[in-house]
Design a protein around this motif. Structure first.
Motif, PDB file in Angstrom:
ATOM      1  N   VAL A 230       0.842  -1.191   0.000  1.00 41.49           N
ATOM      2  CA  VAL A 230       0.000   0.000   0.000  1.00 41.49           C
ATOM      3  C   VAL A 230       0.880   1.244   0.000  1.00 41.49           C
ATOM      4  N   PRO A 231       0.382   2.374  -0.483  1.00 42.87           N
ATOM      5  CA  PRO A 231       1.148   3.622  -0.422  1.00 42.87           C
ATOM      6  C   PRO A 231       1.252   4.146   1.003  1.00 42.87           C
ATOM      7  N   ARG A 232       2.231   4.987   1.229  1.00 36.47           N
ATOM      8  CA  ARG A 232       2.419   5.597   2.551  1.00 36.47           C
ATOM      9  C   ARG A 232       1.493   6.805   2.672  1.00 36.47           C
ATOM     10  N   GLY A 233       0.294   6.544   3.117  1.00 38.46           N
ATOM     11  CA  GLY A 233      -0.725   7.579   3.266  1.00 38.46           C
ATOM     12  C   GLY A 233      -2.029   6.929   3.657  1.00 38.46           C
ATOM     13  N   LEU A 234      -3.133   7.644   3.421  1.00 40.92           N
ATOM     14  CA  LEU A 234      -4.451   7.086   3.719  1.00 40.92           C
ATOM     15  C   LEU A 234      -4.823   6.025   2.682  1.00 40.92           C
ATOM     16  N   VAL A 235      -5.334   4.918   3.170  1.00 41.33           N
ATOM     17  CA  VAL A 235      -5.804   3.847   2.303  1.00 41.33           C
ATOM     18  C   VAL A 235      -7.231   3.501   2.714  1.00 41.33           C
ATOM     19  N   ARG A 236      -8.071   3.363   1.726  1.00 38.40           N
ATOM     20  CA  ARG A 236      -9.483   3.033   1.945  1.00 38.40           C
ATOM     21  C   ARG A 236      -9.658   1.513   1.853  1.00 38.40           C
ATOM     22  N   LEU A 237     -10.189   0.917   2.876  1.00 42.33           N
ATOM     23  CA  LEU A 237     -10.431  -0.517   2.922  1.00 42.33           C
ATOM     24  C   LEU A 237     -11.934  -0.767   2.889  1.00 42.33           C
ATOM     25  N   ARG A 238     -12.384  -1.448   1.845  1.00 43.71           N
ATOM     26  CA  ARG A 238     -13.806  -1.796   1.709  1.00 43.71           C
ATOM     27  C   ARG A 238     -13.979  -3.218   2.232  1.00 43.71           C
ATOM     28  N   LEU A 239     -14.432  -3.333   3.465  1.00 45.40           N
ATOM     29  CA  LEU A 239     -14.528  -4.610   4.165  1.00 45.40           C
ATOM     30  C   LEU A 239     -15.891  -5.246   3.940  1.00 45.40           C
ATOM     31  N   VAL A 240     -15.892  -6.498   3.517  1.00 44.51           N
ATOM     32  CA  VAL A 240     -17.124  -7.260   3.322  1.00 44.51           C
ATOM     33  C   VAL A 240     -16.994  -8.564   4.094  1.00 44.51           C
ATOM     34  N   ASN A 241     -17.918  -8.840   4.996  1.00 40.55           N
ATOM     35  CA  ASN A 241     -17.933 -10.149   5.635  1.00 40.55           C
ATOM     36  C   ASN A 241     -18.664 -11.113   4.712  1.00 40.55           C
ATOM     37  N   GLY A 242     -17.877 -11.876   3.944  1.00 38.70           N
ATOM     38  CA  GLY A 242     -18.430 -12.841   3.009  1.00 38.70           C
ATOM     39  C   GLY A 242     -18.457 -14.246   3.546  1.00 38.70           C
ATOM     40  N   SER A 243     -18.250 -14.399   4.861  1.00 41.03           N
ATOM     41  CA  SER A 243     -18.324 -15.723   5.479  1.00 41.03           C
ATOM     42  C   SER A 243     -19.765 -16.193   5.572  1.00 41.03           C
ATOM     43  N   ASN A 244     -19.936 -17.495   5.619  1.00 46.95           N
ATOM     44  CA  ASN A 244     -21.281 -18.045   5.787  1.00 46.95           C
ATOM     45  C   ASN A 244     -21.848 -17.743   7.163  1.00 46.95           C
ATOM     46  N   ALA A 245     -20.982 -17.750   8.198  1.00 46.89           N
ATOM     47  CA  ALA A 245     -21.494 -17.615   9.561  1.00 46.89           C
ATOM     48  C   ALA A 245     -20.562 -16.866  10.501  1.00 46.89           C
ATOM     49  N   ARG A 246     -19.279 -16.759  10.209  1.00 44.61           N
ATOM     50  CA  ARG A 246     -18.323 -16.223  11.171  1.00 44.61           C
ATOM     51  C   ARG A 246     -18.455 -14.714  11.341  1.00 44.61           C
ATOM     52  N   GLU A 247     -18.323 -14.276  12.579  1.00 46.76           N
ATOM     53  CA  GLU A 247     -18.244 -12.846  12.901  1.00 46.76           C
ATOM     54  C   GLU A 247     -16.775 -12.488  13.119  1.00 46.76           C
ATOM     55  N   TYR A 248     -16.380 -11.294  12.668  1.00 46.52           N
ATOM     56  CA  TYR A 248     -15.007 -10.824  12.825  1.00 46.52           C
ATOM     57  C   TYR A 248     -14.951  -9.688  13.844  1.00 46.52           C
ATOM     58  N   ASP A 249     -13.874  -9.669  14.608  1.00 47.13           N
ATOM     59  CA  ASP A 249     -13.596  -8.611  15.583  1.00 47.13           C
ATOM     60  C   ASP A 249     -12.258  -7.999  15.173  1.00 47.13           C
ATOM     61  N   LEU A 250     -12.310  -6.987  14.324  1.00 45.72           N
ATOM     62  CA  LEU A 250     -11.132  -6.488  13.614  1.00 45.72           C
ATOM     63  C   LEU A 250     -10.418  -5.379  14.381  1.00 45.72           C
ATOM     64  N   ALA A 251      -9.099  -5.439  14.354  1.00 43.88           N
ATOM     65  CA  ALA A 251      -8.255  -4.401  14.952  1.00 43.88           C
ATOM     66  C   ALA A 251      -6.849  -4.580  14.396  1.00 43.88           C
ATOM     67  N   PHE A 252      -6.075  -3.506  14.408  1.00 46.12           N
ATOM     68  CA  PHE A 252      -4.673  -3.619  14.014  1.00 46.12           C
ATOM     69  C   PHE A 252      -3.850  -4.129  15.191  1.00 46.12           C
ATOM     70  N   ALA A 253      -2.841  -4.930  14.881  1.00 43.26           N
ATOM     71  CA  ALA A 253      -2.026  -5.548  15.925  1.00 43.26           C
ATOM     72  C   ALA A 253      -1.323  -4.522  16.791  1.00 43.26           C
ATOM     73  N   ASP A 254      -0.962  -3.368  16.208  1.00 44.02           N
ATOM     74  CA  ASP A 254      -0.280  -2.326  16.981  1.00 44.02           C
ATOM     75  C   ASP A 254      -1.252  -1.338  17.611  1.00 44.02           C
ATOM     76  N   ASP A 255      -2.554  -1.662  17.551  1.00 44.02           N
ATOM     77  CA  ASP A 255      -3.601  -0.857  18.182  1.00 44.02           C
ATOM     78  C   ASP A 255      -3.727   0.529  17.566  1.00 44.02           C
ATOM     79  N   ARG A 256      -3.293   0.682  16.338  1.00 43.86           N
ATOM     80  CA  ARG A 256      -3.431   1.999  15.698  1.00 43.86           C
ATOM     81  C   ARG A 256      -4.899   2.295  15.423  1.00 43.86           C
ATOM     82  N   PRO A 257      -5.296   3.553  15.532  1.00 42.77           N
ATOM     83  CA  PRO A 257      -6.683   3.917  15.232  1.00 42.77           C
ATOM     84  C   PRO A 257      -6.925   3.943  13.719  1.00 42.77           C
ATOM     85  N   PHE A 258      -8.176   3.872  13.350  1.00 45.10           N
ATOM     86  CA  PHE A 258      -8.590   4.039  11.963  1.00 45.10           C
ATOM     87  C   PHE A 258      -9.920   4.767  11.975  1.00 45.10           C
ATOM     88  N   HIS A 259     -10.388   5.204  10.832  1.00 41.40           N
ATOM     89  CA  HIS A 259     -11.635   5.963  10.746  1.00 41.40           C
ATOM     90  C   HIS A 259     -12.672   5.182   9.940  1.00 41.40           C
TER      91      HIS A 259
END
Length: 496
Positions: A230-259
């Protein structure tokens, strides 16, 4: 048995029996080296003179080197291209079925009339072509498309019949958000799948019906253990939960914030700074992540929080899912820092509905087995007729020939939704709604924005406006755990 199902058997997709059988000695997590994140092809409808061609087909996919799996895809072996349409356009979708069995294509989140929606009533027979013309009249948003054939949605989506659908408009473009597809605007379709000896298998058995198919391996865009440059700047992530049943609890490993900037229905009023984000099946979210510091970052997920205790113990015993957090995707920033990485202060002021104008209240309870009986649902004998018919809504299992609710075009209603035994992602076709309350209190931070899918266990009140007709073909409402949907946790409504 159809050609596709025979192919699955020959290719071992249906091999392996129950998800809860003893795990193979071959460990996918140990066997998978990091691989470059696959970015689906982008098809812009305006580049194709407003006629997009899709072919649902059988293929073979190597999720692990040297190990082929029989899979399904659109225009390829697994998943489909990203489709981009533009507000104000009319887009023809030319969908050919080469699967050897029936299918449909549901445009999940698109506000269009019922006969164009791609639900169970718009069956595409094997060898035939469906040509709906879709009027795009809604704000920019991240949607998706997937099979919705009744009784086999879970199986077909699990095998690969899904893809991203992006609506674009002038208001969004004027904000200057990251928009270079595949560079600083990334599609991320999150899935979990089960493998035996590196080959995709379809979990079977009662537990898979009751709690949905879950897997031992996470994938993004069909890539196991992915890395994205990715470039060194803001990156837009379009997240889709395409699993049949699983729920995700998403976070960055270094605990960085996102918008967080967009829900299912499109952009929020303003960005919301978060450090964690839960995503249930069918839900989407757009976030802005800042990689201007140049440090590699890992997006992780916590354990699935929507497993009953006993099933969680069985999952651990079968070695499915890990204790603690799992890697979803790694990001490696490249190049020089961006000149400016600024999150907009404001995004999009969408028109809010007036609760005072609601003309009706309806109540929907997603029932599971004994929970349905205790609420006055059908007898055990009635629930068990036809096999796994113990799932339903308001004590009734789905019937293609029965319209459960009748709604007037233009009306605003309050729908109260709740669920038995576990949290259920509730999806309504043909509408966007607002969350009014959750468990009798104010909505949570993740309830804001326009939605088409919402997680409910305790009562959740939704404010819904019906703007699309559904007379020739009704709209669906259902749990988006696909095995629940396939086994009866679905209803339908007309709009006239």
């Amino acid at each position: 048995m159809t050609l596709t199902r025979r192919s699955f058997l020959a290719g071992t997709l249906l091999a392996g029996g129950s998800l809860w059988a003893a795990s193979s000695l071959w460990r996918p997590s140990a066997a998978a080296e990091s691989r470059q994140l696959k970015i689906p092809e982008l098809i812009d409808a305006r580049d194709k003179s407003q006629s997009v061609v899709l072919k649902a087909q059988i293929g073979k996919t190597s999720f692990f080197p040297g190990r082929e799996s029989v899979t399904l895809g659109y225009n390829g072996s697994y998943l489909g291209p990203t489709l981009r349409v533009h507000r104000g356009d009319d887009v023809e979708m030319v969908v050919t079925n080469a699967l050897g069995e029936d299918t449909t294509v549901h445009w999940h989140g698109l506000l269009i009339p019922g006969e164009l929606d791609g639900g169970p009533h718009q069956t595409i027979r094997s060898g035939s072509t469906w040509r709906p013309v879709l009027p795009i009249r809604q704000p920019a948003a991240t949607l998706w498309y997937h099979s919705h054939i009744h009784g086999r949605t879970g199986e077909q989506v699990y095998a690969g019949l899904a893809g991203l659908l992006i609506v674009s408009d002038d208001d969004e473009r004027a904000l200057g958000l990251p928009s270079e597809y595949g560079v600083d605007d990334l599609p991320l379709i999150l899935q979990d799948r089960q493998f035996e000896n590196g080959t995709l298998v379809l979990p079977q058995g009662m537990m898979s019906v009751m709690h949905g198919r879950r897997g031992d391996t996470l994938m993004v865009n069909g890539t196991v253990n992915p890395t994205a440059r990715v470039p060194r700047g803001l990156v837009r992530l379009r997240l889709v939960n395409g699993s049949n049943a699983r729920e995700y609890d998403l976070a960055f490993a270094d605990d960085r914030p996102f918008h967080w900037i967009a829900s299912e229905g499109g952009l929020l009023d303003k960005p919301v700074e978060l450090r964690t984000l839960r995503l249930a099946p069918g839900e989407r979210a757009e976030i802005l992540a800042d990689f201007s510091d140049g440090r590699p970052a890992t997006l992780e997920t916590g354990p699935d929080g929507n497993l009953p205790m006993m099933m969680g113990m069985m999952t651990a015993a079968a070695n499915l899912g890990r204790i603690g957090r799992e890697t979803v995707v790694r990001f490696e920033p490249q190049g020089k820092p961006a000149l400016e990485s600024k999150v907009p202060d404001r995004l999009h002021a969408y028109e809010r509905l007036d609760e005072v104008k609601a003309v009706r209240r309806r109540r929907f309870v997603m029932n599971m087995g004994m929970g349905g009986m205790m609420r006055g649902g059908p007898s055990m004998g009635g629930m068990m007729r036809g096999g796994m018919g113990m799932l339903g809504i308001n004590g009734r299992t789905f019937d293609m020939g029965r319209v459960d609710e009748q709604v007037r075009l233009g009306d605003i209603e309050v729908w109260e939704v709740s669920g038995d035994m576990m949290a259920h992602p509730f999806h309504i076709h043909g509408v966007h709604f607002e969350v009014l309350s959750r468990n009798g209190s104010a909505p949570g931070i993740r309830d804001q924005g326009l939605r088409d899918t919402v997680v409910a266990q305790g009562p959740v009140e939704l404010l819904v406006k019906f703007t699309q007709t559904a007379m020739a073909s009704p709209f669906m409402y259902h749990c988006h755990i696909l095995e629940h949907e396939d086994n009866g946790m679905m209803g339908q409504f007309s709009v006239s």
